[in-house]
Write a protein that holds these residues in place. Structure first.
Motif, mmCIF file in Angstrom:
data_model
loop_
_atom_site.group_PDB
_atom_site.id
_atom_site.type_symbol
_atom_site.label_atom_id
_atom_site.label_comp_id
_atom_site.label_asym_id
_atom_site.label_seq_id
_atom_site.Cartn_x
_atom_site.Cartn_y
_atom_site.Cartn_z
ATOM 1 N N TYR A 22 0.848 -1.200 0.000
ATOM 2 C CA TYR A 22 0.000 0.000 0.000
ATOM 3 C C TYR A 22 0.878 1.242 0.000
ATOM 4 O O TYR A 22 1.613 1.491 0.943
ATOM 5 C CB TYR A 22 -0.911 0.006 1.238
ATOM 6 C CG TYR A 22 -1.874 1.163 1.239
ATOM 7 C CD1 TYR A 22 -3.060 1.103 0.520
ATOM 8 C CD2 TYR A 22 -1.572 2.333 1.933
ATOM 9 C CE1 TYR A 22 -3.941 2.183 0.499
ATOM 10 C CE2 TYR A 22 -2.436 3.411 1.911
ATOM 11 C CZ TYR A 22 -3.616 3.329 1.198
ATOM 12 O OH TYR A 22 -4.482 4.398 1.163
ATOM 13 N N ASN A 23 0.815 2.007 -1.099
ATOM 14 C CA ASN A 23 1.634 3.214 -1.218
ATOM 15 C C ASN A 23 0.933 4.417 -0.613
ATOM 16 O O ASN A 23 -0.124 4.812 -1.088
ATOM 17 C CB ASN A 23 1.908 3.508 -2.703
ATOM 18 C CG ASN A 23 3.242 2.969 -3.132
ATOM 19 O OD1 ASN A 23 4.118 2.705 -2.315
ATOM 20 N ND2 ASN A 23 3.405 2.811 -4.434
ATOM 21 N N GLU A 24 1.526 4.977 0.420
ATOM 22 C CA GLU A 24 0.990 6.230 0.968
ATOM 23 C C GLU A 24 1.316 7.350 -0.027
ATOM 24 O O GLU A 24 2.381 7.339 -0.632
ATOM 25 C CB GLU A 24 1.659 6.568 2.309
ATOM 26 C CG GLU A 24 1.446 5.544 3.403
ATOM 27 C CD GLU A 24 0.038 5.573 4.001
ATOM 28 O OE1 GLU A 24 -0.703 6.536 3.705
ATOM 29 O OE2 GLU A 24 -0.303 4.633 4.744
ATOM 30 N N ILE A 25 0.404 8.300 -0.177
ATOM 31 C CA ILE A 25 0.663 9.425 -1.096
ATOM 32 C C ILE A 25 1.477 10.502 -0.377
ATOM 33 O O ILE A 25 1.099 10.956 0.702
ATOM 34 C CB ILE A 25 -0.676 10.065 -1.575
ATOM 35 C CG1 ILE A 25 -1.602 9.027 -2.202
ATOM 36 C CG2 ILE A 25 -0.419 11.241 -2.514
ATOM 37 C CD1 ILE A 25 -1.191 8.532 -3.556
ATOM 38 N N ASP A 26 2.592 10.873 -0.963
ATOM 39 C CA ASP A 26 3.407 11.947 -0.392
ATOM 40 C C ASP A 26 2.964 13.281 -0.985
ATOM 41 O O ASP A 26 2.735 13.371 -2.194
ATOM 42 C CB ASP A 26 4.884 11.719 -0.737
ATOM 43 C CG ASP A 26 5.389 10.421 -0.135
ATOM 44 O OD1 ASP A 26 5.079 10.162 1.039
ATOM 45 O OD2 ASP A 26 6.068 9.648 -0.846
ATOM 46 N N VAL A 27 2.870 14.279 -0.140
ATOM 47 C CA VAL A 27 2.439 15.591 -0.620
ATOM 48 C C VAL A 27 3.647 16.529 -0.679
ATOM 49 O O VAL A 27 4.319 16.749 0.331
ATOM 50 C CB VAL A 27 1.341 16.178 0.300
ATOM 51 C CG1 VAL A 27 0.919 17.564 -0.173
ATOM 52 C CG2 VAL A 27 0.145 15.234 0.342
#
Ligand code: PMP
Length: 395
Positions: A22-27
């Protein structure tokens, strides 16, 4: 929420998380340049497709601002109603000139372009021979077309020839297309276009090359088809305007007749609003820059070669890249994620790419050194790779 949806989401999200998939979205806080800021931390950025640094180029920003003042922020309609501004016409003429073709058509994205172009030409009575490692947008475009899809082993020309022969001899198909990435984005290797063209001539195959990662990079900036001198032999030259060109959009360059057909039959062109004028003006200016000078492309290759050699010297497995794309193959998914996390803590943003984007067990850190990186940035990144590589037992 419907119970069926709730349990579907709960179950599948949990599964991805437990597998480390599961790839967390980086902001990103601010511009996407050679350095970026995430959660207040400055990081060397090795994960963007902004190969030439044009996404943040000052001259292009000015061009976009002037176009917004003149035309506004939106195109106002789909291309076939009245969303075709003179800028769109100029852009398509410019792309054709850049690619050495009779004509070109532009779309809102590279992804959209593959969905549009494949299904406008191929149908249920046709067959598509598709490289096994082709980009997701090609796979989806092929599915949308309802053609029979046959995957061939990655860059295996014997397998392609065998499958082309089988398709022809079956007598089942009206048209057969061979479709490939020009540069494979996860490994950085080039498609064997001269062989593909030879096979295509032997079996009368339509040729389709998606050179999203080639334009601005290979062929002295003109792309992989140009690199091999095959402009006359490829029917569909696909590209994106969002990577080396630095803005957004996609295109097909080819024969006038083909482009005329796509203008009346490709659905995102007919039913989705045109690219905004500020973006279009910036794209035209970016292509002009590439046509005027090779400087940025040369800098990109210099930085790519430097970084690649650095990782290789440290003992990392960098695969068989033939372009500045520099994979650093780690293997197991969780280890790859951990590697990327440790790089981040040490000051390098280099994203882990794992299954399903690449096959299981071939997780990697995909590095994209760009023309905008300084040697000092690349040296710092290399020393951090060395530290993390030793710590996690990868080197
Ligand atoms: N084709 C290929 C080969 C790509 O790598 C990409 C980008 N990930 C696309 C198409 C999609 O391009 P865009 O980001 O412009 O939609």
């Amino acid at each position: 929420m419907a119970k069926a949806l709730d349990s579907f989401l709960e179950e599948n999200l949990q599964q991805l998380k437990s597998q480390g998939l599961y790839n967390e979205i980086d902001v990103v806080e601010g511009a996407n340049g050679p350095e970026i800021q995430i959660n207040g931390k400055r990081l060397i950025n090795l994960s963007s497709n902004n190969y030439l640094g044009l996404a943040t180029n000052q001259e292009l920003k000015e061009v976009a601002k002037r176009a917004i003042d003149q035309y506004g922020v939106g195109a106002g309609a789909v291309r076939t109603i009245n969303g075709t501004l003179d800028l769109h016409d100029q852009l398509e003429a410019k792309i054709a000139e850049f690619k050495g073709t009779e004509a070109a058509i532009s779309y809102q994205s590279g992804f959209n372009c593959n969905m549009a172009a494949i299904s406008a030409v191929m149908g249920k009575d046709d067959c598509i021979l598709s490289d096994q490692l082709n980009h997701a947008s090609i796979i989806d475009g092929c599915r949308l077309s309802k053609a029979h899809i046959v995957a061939y082993t990655h860059s295996d020309m014997d397998d392609l020839r065998k499958k082309a022969r089988e398709a022809v001899e079956s007598g089942r198909y009206k048209k057969i297309m061979v479709i490939t990435d020009g540069v494979f984005s996860m490994d950085g290797d080039l498609a064997k276009l001269p062989d593909i063209v030879e096979i295509a001539k032997e079996f009368d195959l339509i040729t389709y090359v998606d050179d999203a990662h080639g334009s601005g990079v290979t062929g002295k900036g003109r792309g992989t088809v140009k690199h091999f001198g095959l402009e006359k032999d490829i029917d569909f030259q696909i590209g994106t305007l969002s990577k080396a060109i630095g803005v957004v959009g996609g295109y097909v360059a080819g024969k006038r007749k083909l482009i005329d057909w796509l203008k009346v039959r490709s659905r995102p062109f007919l039913f989705s609003t045109a690219v905004p004028p500020g973006d279009v003006a910036a794209i035209i200016a970016a292509i002009n820059m590439l046509m005027d000078s090779n400087e940025l492309t040369e800098k990109l290759w210099e930085n790519g070669n430097y970084f690649k050699e650095g990782l290789k010297q440290l003992g990392f497995d960098i695969g068989n890249s033939e372009t500045p794309i520099t994979p650093c193959i780690i293997g197991e998914e969780k280890l790859t994620q951990r590697f990327s996390k440790r790089l981040l803590e040490e000051g390098v943003y280099a994203k882990a790419i794992v299954y399903p984007t690449v096959p299981r067990g071939t997780g990697r850190i995909r590095n994209m050194p760009t023309a905008g990186h300084s040697k000092a940035m690349l040296d710092k990144a290399l020393s951090i790779f060395e530290k993390v590589g030793r710590e996690l037992g990868v080197i």
